[in-house]
Enzyme design. Structure first.
Site, PDB file in Angstrom:
ATOM      1  N   ASP A 165       0.850  -1.193   0.000  1.00 32.62           N
ATOM      2  CA  ASP A 165       0.000   0.000   0.000  1.00 32.62           C
ATOM      3  C   ASP A 165       0.884   1.241   0.000  1.00 32.62           C
ATOM      4  O   ASP A 165       2.085   1.164   0.265  1.00 32.62           O
ATOM      5  CB  ASP A 165      -0.897   0.019   1.239  1.00 32.62           C
ATOM      6  N   ASP A 171      -4.678  -3.091   5.005  1.00 38.41           N
ATOM      7  CA  ASP A 171      -5.147  -2.560   6.285  1.00 38.41           C
ATOM      8  C   ASP A 171      -6.666  -2.544   6.402  1.00 38.41           C
ATOM      9  O   ASP A 171      -7.192  -2.443   7.499  1.00 38.41           O
ATOM     10  CB  ASP A 171      -4.611  -1.140   6.507  1.00 38.41           C
ATOM     11  N   ASP A 213      -9.416  -5.867   2.261  1.00 37.26           N
ATOM     12  CA  ASP A 213      -8.123  -6.436   1.877  1.00 37.26           C
ATOM     13  C   ASP A 213      -7.973  -7.890   2.319  1.00 37.26           C
ATOM     14  O   ASP A 213      -6.996  -8.552   1.948  1.00 37.26           O
ATOM     15  CB  ASP A 213      -6.977  -5.617   2.487  1.00 37.26           C
TER      16      ASP A 213
END
Length: 1054
Positions: free
Chosen positions: A477, A786, A790
């Protein structure tokens, strides 16, 4: 009676009149209690059935709740014949006069037995009968407040814990040391050795008396006991280490409000009466009731087994501990904690499984089994040869006399000799089996897990430690991982005007009011009132906190006044698919309805047809104007700013649209909106991110950034972090958007996935799709995540890395490793540790197999040719102990070095024992075999010593060879094995302890180890011969090796 109950549903009063009167017989009382229970259950079922008809989408959940209600109420009421009926006990609720008086005034009775705690809120019928006047009454009764929470001082917390319990559950006791000792004794080899020791002890005492006859048998007993205790201690330490990590993993932080201030506390510190804030991905920490919120749905599959999400609102307010928030946000009043919840009862009966076997352990167990079979075959052959030699009269005792003389030999002597021969064979099996391999894995994993905690990484699954060492792609990310996640609004555009300062002068009051509404009402964050004029405290995600701070400080927004002047009608929460959130609200003063949207700038802009100017004028967005606004967004994004836009529209009652499930779920207007403004937020890159990315690349690991930001922001951050080259032209296919990647055919994705470096505007499905493609191409993939969405990608990846600060509980539970500081540098550290684990195991395998091969060959050749073995059972057990345990501890605790990050990743199918390892271990083993067999057959003549001294020299030299070879095992390829030695004090300490123990064994435990004292020159000879291991290890590393695995020629996998 039925009609009376129908009119007056106060069953507590009715039951009280039954049990207190003296006019009824016992049988009449029981009949009336049973009637009340049945009538009460039927009335509840009618209520729930009515709701079920109105809400067809959640039939399964209603059935479960109906069953729960009927069972609970029936059990409670029918048990009254053997229970007492009490008002709520004042002894435990003395400090809650409001609750006590409230319950008393409403004639509420709670069914209890002695020793049971208050079960407030556990039974749905408490709510159904509305004994407490709904959520507000229950909140007041618990001396809490929906806005300010509880007092939260020490006396208040203590009283609540003593009255209602703590939010902990009784876990099964951890396994103690005795358990592991008993487990070690279950080993077949240990059992056989104990039998041999017992027989040897018995025959020895019978032949030589109690004073000297116990030496051999007792020595085996002591040696076996040492092996068992050391093995049990290692497993016990591992168990305690995992328990400690489990406690850290379970210590979830949640948001509560106390004394009017929102704060994060441990899940274990929650008490009854706390007001808890819940958002998507949170785990519900205790049983409770819904106080307020929007679009709130929970996943109760962990409790009920139902996969459909349950919608929770005022009509269906119950929240079960252990459930997960699937959508929306809410405030919850805690009504039951710890063992008073169904989750607590369930978890207290579940023992944590710490016997997880990693793939590497499975491979090593297979290797151990294969070597053990070889050792067993050799031991069987030695046993047969020794028995034949004994019974054919080819063996002699210490005096040179023939041991077996047919029928004239005493039967006790025969048994004694046979036991000794069996002990030798069993000992060969013991030394042949590399039992230290699984122990080495356990030690290195436990050590690395402990050190990784210090380095901000918490391992949830052991296998991830090993797998991470093989990872060759990391999908990461952006926000919080590559950047610092410290958002700050640095740009604000109102229409096409860049407003730098003087907001109040440049923005009309009407527009300012609308911006306040769009920021303050369309948010999951909060603003806490300041103490004595200090700055307000902001809570929520970094994005929410940045926008709220900007609105309060720069725009003068008053959050409390705003909420009082408005009523929220419906909320559409943010999700990573739409990348926006919306709210409809009523302006109480004007009685007008407004819809506000907030989200990704280009997506919100696409919903707008007009925009506001600072003066309050509304202008239409034509084609040229839209291009200009898009250019503004792209310009901010190219400066690494995250762009968030706000839009607004006013609707009438008639214009309100609803979703097809009736007039319960409002549908917000999504087109024809007016753009309020665009903010740009700066989130600087983490200082160590660029260096960590370079380290990963030099280790042969490809880094791919997957972000929800637009393509311009993504490219700017990727360039700043070093994922994209600064001066290099970005080639086609290196940067893609999620929708583009999603719309590729499968063949196109497989062709292009390796070239992608950045994927912008991606959804969780895009991330999952990329992981699947990479795995299909044979890559070992690590993924960061997070959010709740996901979870599929984290589970699909070879290693799932969740974020400890911003990650939801759903993401953490789906991951293998939790990055505690959300920093990419910690991910690079995890990669180093993963490679270190694998490398340490290989070091110990090389060292262990050298010992096994040498001891096995020496004893086999000596037994077959001379009928005796130079290394006794006790000596081999001693070697097994110090080499397996101390050797594993020394080599398995080596810390990662920089050179590990300059090697390519280890493939999934590469052999555990490489050709380099075979070269090193065979060279050392052949040297030891040659030297010790020379000692065995020519030692007496060479050194002019007795048989006992010769055997002691063989034993001492063999042990010292392993000590010197331990240094060689530190470096598999590098010629200088002493690099970094001074930093590893544990290794030096273990080597020192091994040498001291060996001196004690030879010089002071003669009877125990069957040794004799050696002179100083004999010690020097042993040391000099053993020290030759170093030059041999240095020279042999000049020999090149083939790339084809050595064992492939034998069709054996290492």
């Amino acid at each position: 009676m039925s009609s009376k109950l129908g009119l007056n549903s106060d069953y507590g009063f009715f039951l009280d009149s039954i049990t207190s009167t003296t006019t009824f017989t016992k049988a009449q009382k029981r009949w009336r209690i049973a009637f009340a229970a049945i009538h009460f259950t039927l009335s509840l079922s009618r209520d729930i059935e009515l709701e079920k008809r109105n809400q067809l989408s959640i039939i399964a959940q209603k059935r479960w709740r109906l069953a729960y209600t009927m069972i609970y109420s029936s059990r409670a009421m029918l048990s009254l014949s053997s229970r007492r009926l009490y008002p709520v006990r004042r002894t435990q609720l003395a400090s809650f006069p409001l609750l006590t008086s409230f319950l008393k005034s409403n004639k509420v009775m709670v069914i209890m037995t002695d020793g049971e705690g208050e079960r407030l809120g556990r039974a749905p019928e408490v709510w159904r009968c509305r004994r407490f006047g709904g959520a507000n009454g229950l909140t007041k009764a618990l001396q809490s407040d929906p806005k300010d929470g509880i007092l939260g001082d020490d006396p208040d917390i203590s009283q609540r814990k003593s009255s209602f319990g703590t939010n902990t559950y009784n876990k099964p006791p951890p396994k103690g040391l005795v358990h592991f000792v008993l487990e070690a004794f279950k080993d077949t080899t240990i059992f056989i050795l104990l039998c041999c020791a017992a027989l040897s002890l018995g025959f020895g005492i019978k032949e030589h008396g109690g004073k000297e006859g116990w030496y051999e048998g007792g020595s085996i007993f002591v040696a076996v006991l040492l092996v068992v205790v050391v093995s049990a201690l290692s497993n016990f330490r591992q168990e305690r280490q995992f328990d400690k990590l489990s406690k850290i993993s379970d210590n979830i932080k949640i948001d509560v409000i106390r004394v009017g201030r929102r704060q994060k506390i441990s899940i274990f510190d929650i008490v009854v009466g706390d007001v808890v804030f819940l958002t998507i991905g949170d785990q519900i920490p205790a049983d409770g009731v819904f106080l307020g919120g929007h679009s709130f749905q929970v996943d109760e599959s962990s409790m009920t087994g139902e996969s459909d999400h349950v919608e929770v609102d005022i009509q269906n307010p119950f929240l079960l501990s252990g459930s997960k928030v699937a959508d929306g946000y809410a405030q919850m009043l805690v009504t039951s904690v710890g063992m008073n919840t169904a989750w607590g009862k369930m978890m207290s009966s579940i023992a944590r499984d710490s016997d997880e076997q990693t793939p590497l352990q499975a491979r090593l167990n297979k290797l151990t089994s294969s070597i053990g079979k070889v050792g067993l075959a050799v031991a069987s052959l030695v046993l047969v040869v020794l028995l034949i030699r004994y019974f054919t009269g080819n063996t002699q005792d210490t005096n040179g006399n023939r041991e077996f003389n047919g029928s004239t030999t005493d039967i006790n002597d025969v048994f004694d000799s046979v036991v000794r021969i069996v002990a030798v064979a069993v000992t060969i099996v013991v030394v042949a089996i590399p039992e230290g391999l699984p122990l080495a894995v356990t030690l290195t994993l436990a050590y690395s897990m402990k050190r990784m905690m210090v380095d901000q990484a918490m391992v949830r699954k052991l296998s991830a430690c090993e797998t991470m060492g093989s990872a060759n792609v990391i999908c990461t990310d952006k926000t919080g991982t590559l950047t610092m996640n410290q958002m700050k609004v640095t740009k604000f555009w109102l229409g096409q005007e860049d407003i730098v300062e003087g907001y109040s002068e440049k923005i009309s009051p009407k527009v300012l009011e609308l911006i306040h509404q769009g920021v303050g009402l369309n948010t999951t964050g909060s603003v806490c009132k300041p103490i004595s004029g200090s700055m307000p405290q902001f809570s929520g995600s970094p994005t929410e906190k940045a926008i709220l701070s900007w609105a309060v400080v720069e725009l003068g927004m008053n959050m409390e006044k705003l909420k009082q002047s408005s009523t929220i009608l419906h909320v559409e929460t943010f999700n990573s698919e739409k990348k926006r959130s919306g709210v409809s609200m009523r302006n109480n003063a004007e009685n007008s309805i407004h819809v506000h949207w907030k989200g990704a700038a280009e997506m919100v802009l696409a919903m707008c047809s007009t925009y506001y100017q600072g003066a309050g004028n509304i202008l239409s967005i034509d084609e040229e104007g839209r291009k200009q606004l898009e250019k503004i967004i792209q310009g901010m994004a190219a400066s690494s700013l995250r762009c968030i836009a706000f839009a607004h529209t006013q609707v009438s009652e008639e214009e309100i649209q609803y979703i097809e499930d009736g007039k319960t779920h409002q549908k917000l207007k999504e087109d024809g909106l007016t753009l309020l403004g665009i903010v740009g937020m700066k989130d600087p890159c983490r200082p160590g991110a660029k260096m960590a990315i370079q380290a990963c690349r030099s280790a042969g690991v490809d880094i791919k950034m997957i972000t929800g930001d637009n393509v311009f922001t993504a490219k700017a951050i990727a360039t700043e972090c070093g994922i994209l080259e600064l001066d290099q032209q970005v080639t086609s296919g290196e940067v893609v958007e999620g929708v583009e990647f999603r719309n590729y055919t499968h063949e196109e994705r497989m062709l292009k996935v390796d070239h992608i470096r950045v994927m912008a505007r991606s959804s969780p499905f895009d991330k999952l799709l990329m992981v699947q493609c990479l795995k299909q191409k044979g890559h070992v993939v690590a993924v960061t995540g997070d959010g709740t969405n996901d979870a599929p990608a984290l589970k699909e990846a070879d290693v799932g890395l969740s974020m400890g600060i911003e990650g939801t509980e759903v993401a953490k539970e789906s991951s293998d490793i939790v990055i505690l500081d959300d920093d990419f540098a910690s991910i690079a550290t995890v990669l180093r540790w993963g490679r270190c684990v694998y490398n340490n195991i290989q070091k110990f395998i090389q060292f262990q197999l050298t010992v096994n091969v040498a001891a096995l060959v020496i004893n086999f050749i000596a037994a077959v040719s001379a009928g005796d073995v130079p290394l006794t059972a006790v000596q081999l057990l001693w070697v097994n102990l110090i080499m397996d345990t101390l050797g594993a501890l020394a080599l398995a605790t080596e810390r990662p070095t920089d050179e590990l990050m300059h090697r390519p990743p280890v493939g999934r199918t590469e052999p555990l024992i490489t050709n380099i390892m075979w070269r090193n271990l065979l060279a050392q083993a052949l040297y030891q075999i040659a030297i010790l067999l020379t000692f065995q057959f020519r030692g007496k003549a060479i050194f002019n010593v007795s048989e006992a001294v010769k055997n002691t020299l063989i034993f001492n030299t063999f042990v010292l060879c392993q000590v010197f070879n331990e240094f060689n095992a530190r470096k598999l390829e590098k010629k200088n094995v002493f690099t970094g030695l001074h930093k590893n004090r544990l290794f030096l300490g273990i080597v020192g302890i091994t040498i001291v123990l060996q001196i004690v064994m030879v010089e002071f435990l003669k009877n125990f180890a069957d040794t004799v004292k050696l002179s100083w020159w004999q010690w020097l000879i042993c040391i000099a011969i053993a020290a030759m291991s170093w030059p041999i290890g240095w020279f042999v590393k000049f020999i090149p090796v083939s790339q084809k695995p050595f064992l492939s020629y034998l069709r054996i996998r290492g």
